[in-house]
Design a protein around this motif. Structure first.
Motif: not given
Length: 296
Positions: A154, A74, A191
Motif C-alpha cells: 500500500h 505506506h 493508500s
C-alpha cells in the motif's frame, strides 16, 4: 530462477498467542527460534513447512510493550497462503472450531490473527510434493498449507513502486498486480490515508523475494546501485544472504538467497526446539541468553 516470495516478517507482542495461532491452528512448524540480528535482546521466531524452505516461511519479531499500528501512507498488508484444492471445507471447519471468524470467497477464506494481520487461505492447483515431509500435527498431509501465495504493498504513488519492480527486476504489472509465477503474486495498491504510518502489533516489517545464490544477489546489488535505489544494506544473515532496499513508496523489500538454510546451526529433526544462533553469534550465547527481553 522463477520469482517467488522467500518470506515475510512481522511484529508481534505476545509469543505464546502468536505460536498458538501459527503452529497450533495453521499447522506450521516452528523452524527457527533465534534473535533479531540488529537487536540481540529481541526474539525472532520463524514458522514454515517441515524444512523451513524458502517460500513457506513467516517470521515474527517479539517486541514487548509493542503498541498499536497505524496503516496510513505506506504499509505492507495480508499474508496469502496456498492450500490444496479440495481442502477449503476442512479449513472452514477448523477455523469454526477455534472460534475464528472468517469470510468466504470462491476458493478462499479470509480471517485475522490475534494482531489483526489479515490471512488469506486460497486453494490452488498445486499438489503437495511426494518427497515433501508433512509437519507432525493433527492436520492431514493433504490439507496442510503449501506455502506463501501473496501480499500487498500500500503506497501513495503505486506507479512509482510498479516502476521500481519493472526497472530492477523486469517484473510487469497488470491492473496493479505483479504475477510472480503461475500462482503467486503481489498487489500494489493506493493508500487511502496520507498521514504518517506507525509500526506496531501486526505490522509487516518487510517482504523478501527469493534470489538464486550469492552471485545473483551481488549482481542485483550492483544494478540497484547503478539505478540509484535507496539501499539499506547487504548482509549475511547466516541462514541466507540479504539485500535490503526501500522501494519508492517507503516499504522495506528484502532479496534473500535460497541457501544455506536453517540447518547450519541445528539438525533438521530438531529445528525450532531451542534458541539457535548462527555461527557468527555462537560465541555470544551466554550474554545473549542473559539479556533477552522479558515479555510483559
Amino acid at each position: 530462477m522463477t520469482p517467488f516470495i522467500h518470506h515475510v516478517s512481522l511484529l508481534t507482542r505476545h509469543s505464546d498467542e502468536n505460536r498458538a495461532f501459527y503452529i497450533d491452528l495453521l499447522g506450521l512448524r516452528h523452524v527457527k527460534h533465534t534473535v533479531n540480528q540488529e537487536n540481540h535482546r529481541m526474539i525472532h521466531d520463524y514458522y514454515g513447512n517441515y524444512y523451513g524452505a524458502p517460500g513457506s516461511v513467516i517470521t515474527f519479531f517479539i517486541v514487548p510493550l509493542l503498541g498499536n499500528r497505524y496503516d496510513n501512507d505506506h504499509f505492507l498488508n495480508t499474508i496469502g497462503l496456498k492450500i490444496p484444492m479440495g481442502s477449503l471445507s476442512f479449513w472452514k471447519n477448523r477455523l469454526s472450531k477455534a472460534a475464528v471468524a472468517y469470510t468466504e470467497k470462491p476458493n478462499e477464506l479470509h480471517f485475522f490473527d490475534k494482531d489483526q494481520v489479515e490471512i488469506h487461505l486460497v486453494e490452488v492447483a498445486q499438489e503437495p510434493s511426494e518427497e515433501q515431509q508433512p509437519v507432525d500435527n493433527n492436520i492431514p498431509s493433504s490439507k496442510q498449507i503449501l506455502g506463501l501465495l501473496s501480499t500487498e504493498f500500500h503506497v501513495s504513488e503505486p506507479q512509482q513502486t510498479i516502476d521500481f519492480f519493472g526497472r530492477l527486476l523486469d517484473w510487469k504489472a497488470h491492473n496493479h498486480r505483479i504475477a510472480l509465477n503461475q500462482t503467486d503474486f503481489i498487489d500494489i495498491l493506493p493508500s487511502a490515508n496520507q498521514k504518517n504510518m506507525r509500526m506496531g502489533r501486526g505490522s509487516m516489517d518487510h517482504v523478501a523475494f527469493a534470489i538464486a545464490d550469492d552471485e545473483a544477489l551481488d549482481v542485483l546489488y550492483e544494478k540497484a546501485k547503478m539505478q540509484d535505489w535507496q539501499i539499506e544494506k547487504i548482509v549475511n544473515r547466516g541462514y541466507f544472504k540479504s539485500l535490503y532496499i526501500r522501494e519508492p513508496g517507503g516499504n522495506r523489500v528484502e532479496f534473500a538467497t535460497v541457501s544455506p538454510g536453517f540447518t547450519i546451526d541445528e539438525p533438521l529433526e530438531r529445528l525450532g526446539e531451542q534458541l539457535a544462533l548462527p555461527p557468527f553469534l555462537a560465541n555470544q550465547r551466554a550474554e545473549i541468553e542473559k539479556n533477552i527481553y522479558e515479555e510483559k
